[in-house]
Design a protein around this motif. Structure first.
Motif, mmCIF file in Angstrom:
data_model
loop_
_atom_site.group_PDB
_atom_site.id
_atom_site.type_symbol
_atom_site.label_atom_id
_atom_site.label_comp_id
_atom_site.label_asym_id
_atom_site.label_seq_id
_atom_site.Cartn_x
_atom_site.Cartn_y
_atom_site.Cartn_z
ATOM 1 N N SER A 36 0.828 -1.206 0.000
ATOM 2 C CA SER A 36 0.000 0.000 0.000
ATOM 3 C C SER A 36 0.868 1.264 0.000
ATOM 4 O O SER A 36 0.618 2.205 -0.754
ATOM 5 N N ARG A 37 1.893 1.269 0.833
ATOM 6 C CA ARG A 37 2.793 2.437 0.895
ATOM 7 C C ARG A 37 3.536 2.632 -0.417
ATOM 8 O O ARG A 37 3.707 3.759 -0.883
ATOM 9 N N HIS A 38 3.991 1.518 -1.006
ATOM 10 C CA HIS A 38 4.735 1.640 -2.261
ATOM 11 C C HIS A 38 3.809 2.111 -3.380
ATOM 12 O O HIS A 38 4.226 2.888 -4.232
ATOM 13 N N TRP A 39 2.576 1.670 -3.381
ATOM 14 C CA TRP A 39 1.601 2.136 -4.361
ATOM 15 C C TRP A 39 1.431 3.652 -4.236
ATOM 16 O O TRP A 39 1.400 4.362 -5.242
ATOM 17 N N SER A 40 1.360 4.149 -3.020
ATOM 18 C CA SER A 40 1.238 5.604 -2.811
ATOM 19 C C SER A 40 2.462 6.338 -3.349
ATOM 20 O O SER A 40 2.335 7.403 -3.964
ATOM 21 N N THR A 41 3.637 5.769 -3.138
ATOM 22 C CA THR A 41 4.876 6.377 -3.645
ATOM 23 C C THR A 41 4.885 6.387 -5.175
ATOM 24 O O THR A 41 5.239 7.397 -5.795
ATOM 25 N N LEU A 42 4.491 5.277 -5.778
ATOM 26 C CA LEU A 42 4.455 5.208 -7.243
ATOM 27 C C LEU A 42 3.482 6.238 -7.818
ATOM 28 O O LEU A 42 3.788 6.899 -8.823
#
Length: 138
Positions: A92-98
């Motif tokens: 979820s966090r990496h999706w937000s970063t992307l």
């Protein structure tokens, strides 16, 4: 002469200290954060796309089940990318970063004078820009 129990007690304390020291060394080597490589990004996006197509996303927000499935798809990826195993929360966090990075690139591409290098997949900008940050902050 010290009693026999005193010697045993000191040996036990020393062994406990050595064991505790070894445990701290081992635990300090365990990665705490997931590391992401481009293959991991592709797997994450493919997994989330499956959920988006199945209507498991409301208003472009994925439900927790989508990130749980993505973490399962990335189950052993930490063996090649390093870092900690991917969890639903790290996905979820990496999706937000992307998403945030994508918005930055999109804004750069829309600015006058900026272009896109299709071969290298990067934003190109004119050499004589006085302040990129000034332009981006508008």
């Amino acid at each position: 002469m010290p009693p026999k129990n005193a010697s045993l007690s000191l040996d036990t304390k020393e062994n406990d200290f050595q064991q505790e020291s070894r445990e701290q060394t081992v635990s300090s080597k365990i990665p705490q954060n997931a590391k992401w490589i481009s293959g991991d990004d592709a797997t994450l996006l493919t997994s989330l796309n499956t959920f988006a197509n199945g209507n498991s996303a409301d208003n472009a927000m994925f439900k927790s089940a989508a990130f749980t499935a993505a973490a399962k798809a990335l189950k052993d990826s930490h063996k090649t990318s390093g870092g900690a195993p991917k969890t639903a929360q790290s996905c979820s966090r990496h999706w937000s970063t992307l998403k945030a990075n994508c918005l930055i690139v999109q804004k750069l591409r829309e600015l006058s004078g900026f272009g896109w290098d299709e071969m290298r997949k990067i934003v190109e900008w004119p050499v004589k820009i006085e302040s990129c940050w000034g332009i981006l902050s508008r």
